[in-house]
Every structure is written in C-alpha cells, then in structure tokens.
Design an enzyme around this catalytic site. Sequence first.
Site, PDB file in Angstrom:
ATOM      1  N   ASP A  22       1.236  10.411  16.165  1.00 11.17           N
ATOM      2  CA  ASP A  22      -0.009  10.253  16.656  1.00 11.17           C
ATOM      3  C   ASP A  22      -1.178  11.220  16.197  1.00 11.17           C
ATOM      4  O   ASP A  22      -0.580  12.158  16.100  1.00 11.17           O
ATOM      5  CB  ASP A  22       0.131  10.329  18.447  1.00 11.17           C
ATOM      6  CG  ASP A  22      -1.184   9.790  19.084  1.00 11.17           C
ATOM      7  OD1 ASP A  22      -1.835   9.092  18.337  1.00 11.17           O
ATOM      8  OD2 ASP A  22      -1.093   9.998  20.329  1.00 11.17           O
ATOM      9  N   HIS A  39      -4.550   7.530   8.361  1.00  9.60           N
ATOM     10  CA  HIS A  39      -3.366   6.859   8.108  1.00  9.60           C
ATOM     11  C   HIS A  39      -2.777   6.976   6.943  1.00  9.60           C
ATOM     12  O   HIS A  39      -1.538   7.105   6.714  1.00  9.60           O
ATOM     13  CB  HIS A  39      -3.754   5.379   8.441  1.00  9.60           C
ATOM     14  CG  HIS A  39      -4.108   4.822   9.780  1.00  9.60           C
ATOM     15  ND1 HIS A  39      -3.611   5.481  11.175  1.00  9.60           N
ATOM     16  CD2 HIS A  39      -4.890   4.016  10.296  1.00  9.60           C
ATOM     17  CE1 HIS A  39      -4.104   4.992  12.118  1.00  9.60           C
ATOM     18  NE2 HIS A  39      -5.004   4.278  11.835  1.00  9.60           N
ATOM     19  N   LEU A 133      20.881   8.297   4.660  1.00 10.39           N
ATOM     20  CA  LEU A 133      19.928   8.583   5.875  1.00 10.39           C
ATOM     21  C   LEU A 133      19.362   7.239   6.301  1.00 10.39           C
ATOM     22  O   LEU A 133      19.305   6.264   5.527  1.00 10.39           O
ATOM     23  CB  LEU A 133      18.693   9.348   5.370  1.00 10.39           C
ATOM     24  CG  LEU A 133      17.544   9.449   6.407  1.00 10.39           C
ATOM     25  CD1 LEU A 133      17.905  10.204   7.529  1.00 10.39           C
ATOM     26  CD2 LEU A 133      16.213   9.940   5.698  1.00 10.39           C
TER      27      LEU A 133
END
Length: 244
Positions: A22, A39, A133
């Site tokens: 956020d 972003h 991962l």
Amino acid sequence: MGRAEVFDTAGPQPRHVAIIMDGNGRWATRRGLPRLEGHRRGVETVRQIVEACPDFGIEFLTLYAFSSENWKRSAEEVAGLMGLFRRYFRKEAANLVKRGARVKFIGDRTELAQDIQDMMASLETQSAANEKLTIVIALNYGGRGEITRAARRLAAEVADGSRSLDDVNEASIGAALDAPGIPDPDLVIRTSGEQRISNFLLWQCAYAEFLFVDELWPDFNRDAFARALAVFGARERRFGAVAG
Ligand code: FPP
C-alpha cells in the site's frame, strides 16, 4: 542491516510472507507525480523483495497486486496497472521462472483481459515444477470472493451427489480455495501505516502475525523487510495454546 544480522539476532523466520503493498498513490502524489509513477516504483520494490526472499529463508511470498475493489479506480489508473502487469509477466516474471521460481495466481481471473489470463496460465504451467521460491500473485482478488467460489464449488458437488455433506469441512474448504497446497501465511505485512486487512486472505490469515509498517510501498526495501522479519522472529506464536 545485512542478512547475518537477521539470522543472528532473530528467532524463527517465516516460511510464508504475504504483503499488502500500500502507498504507491501517496508516494507519487507527495512528489507531484501521476499515481501510476508510484505503481512503477512499486514494481521496483517488488523486484527487491522477491530477490531477498531466498536469502531470508522465505519459501512462499504472496503479493496483493490488485483487489476486486480496485476496479473502482479511474479507468486511466486501472489501464496503467494492467499495462504494468503485462510488462512484469512478460519480462520479469518469465525470467524468475527461468531461474527456478514457481508463480501462482489467486483471484477471479475470468474478469481480466484474455491476453493477461493467457500470460498467467503460461507462467503457472511453465513454473509448476520449480521449487526455489513460490510467488503467489493476488490479482482481481478478494478473500470473501475466494471463499464464496470455494463454497459454491463444494455445494455443487454436494448437490450432484459427488460429495457428502460430511466431506464439507475445514480441509475440503481449504482445498477448494484458489491456491490449494500453499501453507497459510505466517506473517502479513501492510505498508503505508494503514491498519486494515482489506479482504486479503481472510481464510488463510487465521493464525498469521500482522505487521503494519509506516513506509510507503515504493520506500519499502530489503532493509525494511529484514527489520520486519526480525520483529516476527521476536514474537511468540501460540496458535491458541497457553504460553509456555
Ligand atoms: C496500493 O497503493 C497498490 C496497488 C493497488 C497496486 C500494487 C501494484 C504494484 C506494486 C504493481 C506491481 C505488482 C506486481 C506483482 C507486478 P495505493 O495506490 O492504494 O496507494 P495509496 O493508498 O497511497 O493511494
């Protein structure tokens, strides 16, 4: 702060970290930049955090990239985000897959553009056997929507007789969620100082530790991640039991 400090001073490391990324918009607005620039910088943070995970012993990383409520943003911002996802999937995620990462998606993908759905399916197929991962990307995701999809699937099976009512239980609900087989998150981090869960992993967070940090997502970095893991290591997890 380096890797050694985390391992030397902290307790157990989480296997699965989930992050609510956020603060991109605020980061940009404070600099007089368009929100999309925030972003874009957020993607750079994603890059740093993904690279850090294997060093920190993290096996599963879930990232909240786009919530089912994010469609309410301006058409320009939504289109910009979709463009960032396209570029990320085509280049960076594809490279990560070549280097051994497994990529999975959660959320309702049927509402996404077909080319994005195709890239998602291709990344998942190509990376299915990878083990280094696991990166779970929540895209058009909402926890209530995910639980509702699972409930409907199980209800349909009960209705057509292929499942008994006794077979509707915590295990079968968990297995009907979007990414079965992924262990629950041990730690959920939300950046930008907001202290809300925002419909993220509602079922899976039952026993998660929560950490709310003040950095905006574009300012979050490897050091901030290491500090968060150290805080986790210092906490005592009891899973409902009495303190020992
Ligand atoms: C929240 O900040 C962030 C988002 C809704 C988008 C997160 C997406 C990225 C970081 C892009 C890359 C992700 C991947 C996995 C490629 P906000 O815009 O709500 O910030 P604000 O609260 O300050 O407005």
